[in-house]
Motif scaffolding. Structure first.
Motif, PDB file in Angstrom:
ATOM      1  N   ILE A 155       0.724  -0.991  -0.042  1.00 42.83           N
ATOM      2  CA  ILE A 155      -0.051   0.217  -0.009  1.00 42.83           C
ATOM      3  C   ILE A 155       0.730   1.257   0.111  1.00 42.83           C
ATOM      4  O   ILE A 155       0.735   2.077  -0.888  1.00 42.83           O
ATOM      5  CB  ILE A 155      -0.852  -0.035   1.007  1.00 42.83           C
ATOM      6  CG1 ILE A 155      -2.042  -1.099   0.988  1.00 42.83           C
ATOM      7  CG2 ILE A 155      -1.644   1.324   1.382  1.00 42.83           C
ATOM      8  CD1 ILE A 155      -2.715  -1.384   2.366  1.00 42.83           C
ATOM      9  N   VAL A 156       1.896   1.102   0.987  1.00 50.21           N
ATOM     10  CA  VAL A 156       2.750   2.596   1.211  1.00 50.21           C
ATOM     11  C   VAL A 156       3.550   2.511  -0.376  1.00 50.21           C
ATOM     12  O   VAL A 156       3.579   3.694  -0.940  1.00 50.21           O
ATOM     13  CB  VAL A 156       3.818   2.318   2.167  1.00 50.21           C
ATOM     14  CG1 VAL A 156       4.911   3.345   2.118  1.00 50.21           C
ATOM     15  CG2 VAL A 156       2.826   2.337   3.636  1.00 50.21           C
ATOM     16  N   ILE A 157       4.008   1.517  -0.777  1.00 48.40           N
ATOM     17  CA  ILE A 157       4.891   1.611  -2.110  1.00 48.40           C
ATOM     18  C   ILE A 157       3.967   2.217  -3.177  1.00 48.40           C
ATOM     19  O   ILE A 157       4.505   3.095  -4.004  1.00 48.40           O
ATOM     20  CB  ILE A 157       5.498   0.292  -2.487  1.00 48.40           C
ATOM     21  CG1 ILE A 157       6.512  -0.065  -1.652  1.00 48.40           C
ATOM     22  CG2 ILE A 157       5.568   0.098  -4.016  1.00 48.40           C
ATOM     23  CD1 ILE A 157       7.145  -1.871  -1.902  1.00 48.40           C
ATOM     24  N   HIS A 158       2.654   1.660  -3.480  1.00 49.42           N
ATOM     25  CA  HIS A 158       1.832   1.937  -4.698  1.00 49.42           C
ATOM     26  C   HIS A 158       1.250   3.618  -4.416  1.00 49.42           C
ATOM     27  O   HIS A 158       1.251   4.220  -5.165  1.00 49.42           O
ATOM     28  CB  HIS A 158       0.609   1.262  -4.753  1.00 49.42           C
ATOM     29  CG  HIS A 158       1.315  -0.243  -5.368  1.00 49.42           C
ATOM     30  ND1 HIS A 158       1.169  -0.190  -6.896  1.00 49.42           N
ATOM     31  CD2 HIS A 158       1.689  -1.207  -5.019  1.00 49.42           C
ATOM     32  CE1 HIS A 158       1.683  -1.433  -7.033  1.00 49.42           C
ATOM     33  NE2 HIS A 158       1.867  -2.259  -6.066  1.00 49.42           N
ATOM     34  N   ALA A 159       1.133   4.119  -3.144  1.00 52.67           N
ATOM     35  CA  ALA A 159       0.938   5.290  -2.776  1.00 52.67           C
ATOM     36  C   ALA A 159       1.920   6.131  -3.459  1.00 52.67           C
ATOM     37  O   ALA A 159       1.814   7.150  -4.094  1.00 52.67           O
ATOM     38  CB  ALA A 159       0.496   5.469  -1.352  1.00 52.67           C
ATOM     39  N   ALA A 160       3.348   5.972  -2.739  1.00 56.61           N
ATOM     40  CA  ALA A 160       4.492   6.633  -3.209  1.00 56.61           C
ATOM     41  C   ALA A 160       4.601   6.915  -4.736  1.00 56.61           C
ATOM     42  O   ALA A 160       4.788   7.883  -5.222  1.00 56.61           O
ATOM     43  CB  ALA A 160       5.549   6.345  -2.550  1.00 56.61           C
ATOM     44  N   ASN A 161       4.454   5.715  -5.258  1.00 59.71           N
ATOM     45  CA  ASN A 161       4.475   5.591  -6.788  1.00 59.71           C
ATOM     46  C   ASN A 161       3.624   6.318  -7.490  1.00 59.71           C
ATOM     47  O   ASN A 161       3.892   7.327  -8.489  1.00 59.71           O
ATOM     48  CB  ASN A 161       4.540   4.254  -7.235  1.00 59.71           C
ATOM     49  CG  ASN A 161       4.611   4.373  -8.742  1.00 59.71           C
ATOM     50  OD1 ASN A 161       5.598   4.420  -9.278  1.00 59.71           O
ATOM     51  ND2 ASN A 161       3.635   3.830  -9.597  1.00 59.71           N
ATOM     52  N   ARG A 162       2.393   6.433  -7.102  1.00 57.78           N
ATOM     53  CA  ARG A 162       1.315   7.281  -7.680  1.00 57.78           C
ATOM     54  C   ARG A 162       1.511   9.001  -7.598  1.00 57.78           C
ATOM     55  O   ARG A 162       1.097   9.668  -8.313  1.00 57.78           O
ATOM     56  CB  ARG A 162      -0.187   6.674  -6.878  1.00 57.78           C
ATOM     57  CG  ARG A 162      -0.510   5.385  -7.541  1.00 57.78           C
ATOM     58  CD  ARG A 162      -1.930   4.974  -7.040  1.00 57.78           C
ATOM     59  NE  ARG A 162      -2.191   3.899  -7.685  1.00 57.78           N
ATOM     60  CZ  ARG A 162      -3.520   3.252  -7.661  1.00 57.78           C
ATOM     61  NH1 ARG A 162      -4.602   4.030  -6.906  1.00 57.78           N
ATOM     62  NH2 ARG A 162      -3.676   1.974  -7.790  1.00 57.78           N
ATOM     63  N   LEU A 163       2.142   9.287  -6.428  1.00 55.39           N
ATOM     64  CA  LEU A 163       2.485  10.661  -5.867  1.00 55.39           C
ATOM     65  C   LEU A 163       3.543  11.157  -6.660  1.00 55.39           C
ATOM     66  O   LEU A 163       3.671  12.365  -6.651  1.00 55.39           O
ATOM     67  CB  LEU A 163       2.385  10.477  -4.372  1.00 55.39           C
ATOM     68  CG  LEU A 163       1.433  10.515  -3.431  1.00 55.39           C
ATOM     69  CD1 LEU A 163       1.622  10.443  -2.356  1.00 55.39           C
ATOM     70  CD2 LEU A 163       0.293  11.671  -3.964  1.00 55.39           C
TER      71      LEU A 163
END
Length: 581
Positions: free
Chosen positions: A20-28
């Motif tokens: 969840i943290v990884i994909h959130a950071a990537n999307r940002l």
């Protein structure tokens, strides 16, 4: 760069939270590198997941941690030494304490209490993810969107419960932020069209792009993801995945498919590779194209299935009885893994030989951001090599499948080609395929198989190099150690030490002269590898180029090198050399 980490018992949703943290950071718009430590069991035992975030590409882990989410006391005890003024968020349910000399602020939150209020204690990881978003300054909706996509198949009730848990953790953490120490700034994001992939993901995509349509395999950590992913992808393109009864069946099925004209592959790790060696010799002897992926792990025997190592190198190159030439290539990044997975099939058919892709657990399993354009499609066309069709055989009375040629590569045919039939056997044979023990024929056939693959160096660069040609220190490695060396290069350059990074792209046939030429002006060369016996150094010595400028740096405890380790050892090496002179 900021380092976030979560730890607890296996089976508590640690991986889900990290994702969840990884994909959130990537999307940002941030670059990420995510890696974990886990045991060879399904549930129980300590596990942790660490995510590095930055506004530049990140290719390796780091020693320090800025945010630690501790679902149990053991996580604080085992990981607290990584903190240097950061924040530890712990579950109040176990009355957390800081061990002596742990330099961090402890924030005790009722993670278990809030999870129960949200519907189930299993949602504790979602509470933690929400709290992490507040600490990182991420908009909660970005995490909520990913959670909705991840759990949509389980129904709207599950999705909403998890969204509510995220919100609870987020709000609880916001109430604490005023008293918290300042964390390192991530800086402005770098928006782009990026994906989050592992090396195993890239292997699958490269194989698909290459036209591979048959994968025969047997589950083994850390290669299983390749088979599981292709099980989803292949039906979309008319391909087939065969789960075989063991690795012997896996490799022989792949060889049979290659003989019949299909682009085929198998994937395994060290124990499976050992079982495949005799069949790899068969493919070498019959000059049959096949692609094998070896995701190396700690051995021997069962070893440590979830720990990274690079100790299969000599087995990959020389394994099996007799002398069975094969091509061994080594990607060092997710992007190169895609590139090599595609190119391996071209090489296998061009040179009519087994091609082994040597990855390792860290490269295979750890998630990284990848520019979409680097895996959009192949950079070179499909090459099926010297393949005769019926019109090429018109007037031929006897097809010479293993004919002696100037480059050692003989035209092949596929089963059913008129006038193209031949005998294929693991016994030594004459040009027509029939058994022969004639000494002169034997010598010529061995030379043919050994020399034909030498042409690979004209088709692809056997090494890559980044940095000044006359660097004070060159860090040489393969696989996941290359990313570690690149991060170490940044740190060494900041200290004023001129540093370059070199990495081997082809291991067999070994590019000895290319190594010698490329590294001719380097003052000191540190060979960084994850094995006990310095196998890359052995290959260099065998090629006659391990002169006094070369120095070995090995690690074989199952824990990957960190850039700080390489920096420390390089600095110590230079200090020792100065003292001697």
């Amino acid at each position: 760069m900021l380092a976030w980490k979560i730890g607890g018992d296996q089976g508590e949703g640690i991986d889900s939270t990290g994702d969840i943290v990884i994909h959130a950071a990537n999307r940002l718009g941030y670059y990420i590198y995510g890696y974990k430590s886990f045991s060879s069991r399904i549930k129980g035992g300590h596990t942790n997941y660490k995510v590095l975030m930055a506004n530049r590409p990140v290719s390796a882990g780091t020693r320090h941690t800025d945010i630690l989410i501790a679902l149990n006391q053991e996580t604080i005890t085992l990981n607290g030494e990584e903190m240097n003024g950061g924040i530890i968020v712990a579950d109040a349910a176990y009355s957390p304490t800081l061990p002596p000399n742990t330099h961090a602020m402890l924030v005790s939150l009722g993670l278990t209490k809030m999870a129960k209020e949200a519907g189930s204690v299993v949602m504790r990881n979602m509470i933690a993810a929400g709290a992490s978003a507040a600490l990182l300054g991420f908009p909660l909706e970005v995490l909520a969107q990913y959670v909705a996509k991840r759990f949509q198949s389980k129904g709207s009730g599950i999705v909403e419960a998890n969204r509510a848990a995220l919100h609870s953790g987020y709000q609880a953490m916001l109430q604490e932020t005023a008293r918290l120490p300042r964390l390192p700034s991530l800086g402005s994001p770098s928006p782009g069209n990026r994906l989050v992939l592992t090396g195993n993901d890239a292997t699958c995509l490269g194989a698909l792009a290459a036209g591979c349509r048959i994968m025969s395999g047997y589950p083994i950590t850390p290669a299983t993801d390749i088979m599981e992913s292709l099980t989803k992808y292949f039906p979309l393109v008319g391909g087939t995945v065969l789960q075989m009864e063991d690795e012997l069946a896996s490799i022989t099925a792949a060889i049979g498919a290659g003989f019949a004209g299909a682009r085929s592959m198998t994937a395994t790790s060290g124990p499976g590779l050992s079982l495949m060696q005799e069949a790899i010799g068969l493919a070498s002897m019959t000059e049959t194209p096949v692609v094998i992926v070896d995701t190396q792990r700690a051995g021997p025997s069962t070893g440590m299935p979830t720990k990274s190592e690079q100790s299969d190198l000599l087995a990959l190159i020389y394994g099996g009885h007799g002398e069975a030439p094969r091509i061994v290539i080594s990607p060092s990044s997710v992007e190169e893994t895609f590139e090599d997975a595609y190119e391996a099939f071209n090489l296998a058919e061009h040179f009519q030989t087994p091609v082994i892709i040597a990855t390792d657990l860290s490269l295979a399993l750890w998630q990284q951001t990848v520019e979409r354009r680097t895996i959009d499609g192949p950079h070179v066309p499909i090459d099926r090599g010297e393949l005769y069709l019926s019109q090429d055989l018109s007037g031929t009375s006897s097809f010479q499948r293993y004919a002696f040629t100037a480059d050692g590569i003989s035209p092949r045919t596929l089963p059913g080609t008129p006038q193209g039939q031949f005998l294929a056997t693991g016994v030594e044979h004459a040009p027509g395929g029939k058994v022969s023990e004639d000494p002169e024929n034997r010598r010529q056939m061995m030379d043919k198989r050994l020399t034909k693959i030498l042409g690979i160096h004209a088709l692809r660069a056997p090494l890559r190099y980044e940095g000044p040609v006359d660097a004070e220190v060159v860090l040489l490695g393969i696989g996941s150690t290359v990313g570690i060396n690149k991060e170490a290069q940044i740190l060494l350059e900041k200290e004023g030490i001129s540093t370059a990074v070199a990495w081997l792209r082809t291991l067999a046939p070994f590019p000895g002269s290319e190594c010698q030429n490329l590294l001719a002006q380097a003052r000191h060369i540190v060979v960084v590898e994850q094995n006990a016996t310095a196998q890359i150094a052995h290959l260099l010595k065998t090629a006659g180029i391990f002169d006094p400028r070369y120095h070995s740096l090995t690690r074989y405890d199952g824990v990957p090198f960190l850039p700080e380790d390489v920096v420390r050892e390089s600095r110590n090496l230079l200090t020792q050399l100065e003292v001697k002179h």
